[in-house]
Design an enzyme around this catalytic site. Structure first.
Site, PDB file in Angstrom:
ATOM      1  N   HIS A 116      -7.922   9.650  -0.640  1.00 13.68           N
ATOM      2  CA  HIS A 116      -6.967   8.548  -0.786  1.00 13.68           C
ATOM      3  C   HIS A 116      -7.359   7.631  -1.935  1.00 13.68           C
ATOM      4  O   HIS A 116      -8.531   7.305  -2.100  1.00 13.68           O
ATOM      5  CB  HIS A 116      -6.944   7.766   0.536  1.00 13.68           C
ATOM      6  N   SER A 140       1.202  11.275   0.028  1.00 10.12           N
ATOM      7  CA  SER A 140       0.430  10.942   1.221  1.00 10.12           C
ATOM      8  C   SER A 140       0.894  11.823   2.363  1.00 10.12           C
ATOM      9  O   SER A 140       1.873  12.564   2.231  1.00 10.12           O
ATOM     10  CB  SER A 140       0.555   9.450   1.569  1.00 10.12           C
ATOM     11  N   ASP A 174       4.569  -2.114  -7.484  1.00  7.32           N
ATOM     12  CA  ASP A 174       3.910  -1.096  -6.654  1.00  7.32           C
ATOM     13  C   ASP A 174       4.627  -1.074  -5.309  1.00  7.32           C
ATOM     14  O   ASP A 174       4.644  -2.084  -4.598  1.00  7.32           O
ATOM     15  CB  ASP A 174       2.433  -1.463  -6.471  1.00  7.32           C
ATOM     16  N   MET A 175       5.233   0.050  -4.974  1.00  6.36           N
ATOM     17  CA  MET A 175       6.000   0.110  -3.732  1.00  6.36           C
ATOM     18  C   MET A 175       5.809   1.445  -3.035  1.00  6.36           C
ATOM     19  O   MET A 175       5.601   2.479  -3.669  1.00  6.36           O
ATOM     20  CB  MET A 175       7.488  -0.087  -3.991  1.00  6.36           C
ATOM     21  N   LYS A 224      18.545   7.255  -0.518  1.00  2.83           N
ATOM     22  CA  LYS A 224      17.935   6.949  -1.819  1.00  2.83           C
ATOM     23  C   LYS A 224      16.409   6.979  -1.713  1.00  2.83           C
ATOM     24  O   LYS A 224      15.728   7.542  -2.576  1.00  2.83           O
ATOM     25  CB  LYS A 224      18.417   5.589  -2.313  1.00  2.83           C
ATOM     26  N   GLY A 306       4.916  -8.494  -9.493  1.00  2.05           N
ATOM     27  CA  GLY A 306       3.507  -8.803  -9.703  1.00  2.05           C
ATOM     28  C   GLY A 306       3.220 -10.281  -9.784  1.00  2.05           C
ATOM     29  O   GLY A 306       2.057 -10.702  -9.693  1.00  2.05           O
TER      30      GLY A 306
END
Length: 350
Positions: A116, A140, A174-175, A224, A306
């Site tokens: 990870h 993941s 970052d999502m 989506k 951010g």
């Protein structure tokens, strides 16, 4: 519990070294974990250390990996991870990608067979700090139902991009492609707090607010989000020749085994497409214009990706340090490496 940056990083580094990581690899890993905690991304910070320590101690992360960087073309390369620490592999691979992008204008670096790699915004921010733009994907283990389905097939499969500006601001997005990352639920568990009913479903496929009853996560925006999950898995799984989709190894099934995960960095030099100074100036203008918009009712302002993370970091240090859950602090201070909490558990550590 509030800790200084150095104290928190030192505690995590020390624990990872006790588990077996080399000092260099423990330091690099602790740096990314601290980056996450200081920005309020607690789901990808110190809450993860005990799990990593248990996997390291049980042999599921290669202590002395045979990392190998192999160029496959003028702009492409593979970073072989030998199931070493994902944080270290992703950091080193981004360093190579930055160098390649400066030389060739673009770099596509696939990272395979790693553990990870945490909050991937850290890696794209590395590129932005070097005046480059970047996007990163990583797969993941299956814990999200596909749109219209009833069984988990894809993971949270995050996406990140970052870009520089003409000043000290950086866009860092970052999502997860699920409504929330699994780490957010893990963080709620550690705080003994409920989760919103829109994050996950229980064994019956019904929405749940209990983080301990989560059986599957749900994709963002239905079909989506499902399509984005597939895209990430194609780029960081199928394309790299590592296990994909439902075949991706479980985070908790057997901590003595390597996970063979895939990750992809794509980095570009803006100067190959436009004037670099004009690009940075225009990026700053974008942020100014967004911040200057009339906010919708209930919102203080329009933030750029951010910005709030940077504000949380600054606020932490202005008010005495980074907030860490007492139980996690107690663990980091203890002599224990781990408490056998995660091995041979299901995808949600139950």
């Amino acid at each position: 519990m509030k800790l200084s940056r150095d104290e928190l990083k030192g505690l995590m580094k020390n624990k990872l070294m006790k588990a077996g990581l080399t000092e260099k690899h423990a330091d690099m890993t602790a740096e990314v974990l601290t980056w996450s905690d200081e920005r309020g991304y607690h789901s990808h910070g110190s809450v993860r250390v005990e799990y990593y320590s248990e996997r390291i101690a049980k042999g599921g992360i290669t202590i002395h990996p045979n990392f190998e960087f192999k160029k496959t073309g003028p702009c492409s390369a593979i970073f072989e991870g030998d199931n070493g620490c994902g944080y270290v592999a992703a950091t080193l691979a981004m360093e190579h990608a930055i160098e390649m992008a400066k030389e060739s204008g673009i770099a596509v670096v696939g990272i395979r067979n790693i553990s990870h790699s945490g909050a991937i915004g850290y890696y794209t921010e590395m590129a932005a700090e070097n005046g480059l733009v970047a996007i990163s994907f990583c797969q993941s283990d299956p814990m999200a139902i596909p749109y219209g389905g009833t069984e988990p097939y894809y993971g949270t499969n995050p996406i990140s991009f970052a870009a520089p500006t003409a000043d000290d601001r950086k866009v860092v997005f970052d999502m997860a492609t699920t409504v929330q990352a699994w780490g957010k639920i893990l963080d709620k568990r550690s705080r003994h707090e409920a989760i919103p009913s829109t994050w996950a479903v229980d064994e019956k496929g019904l929405p749940t607010t209990d983080p301990n009853l989560v059986n599957a996560l749900v994709p963002i925006s239905g079909a989506k989000g499902y399509g984005l999950m597939m895209m990430v898995d194609v780029f960081s799984g199928v394309l790299l020749g590592v296990p994909f989709g439902k075949h991706v190894s479980s985070m908790y099934h057997d901590l003595s085994e390597g996970r063979n995960l895939g990750h992809m960095h794509i980095v570009m030099d803006p100067s190959r497409f436009t004037d670099i100074n004009e690009f940075k100036k225009n990026m700053s203008t974008v942020l100014d214009e967004l911040n200057g918009m009339q906010p919708a009712p209930g919102n203080e302002k329009v933030y750029y990706p951010g910005e709030r993370a940077a504000m949380r970091r600054d606020q932490y240090y202005a008010t005495g340090g980074i907030n860490i859950v007492d139980e996690i602090y107690d663990y980091l201070k203890s002599e224990e490496i781990h408490y056998d909490r995660y091995d041979n558990k299901n995808r949600f550590a139950d």
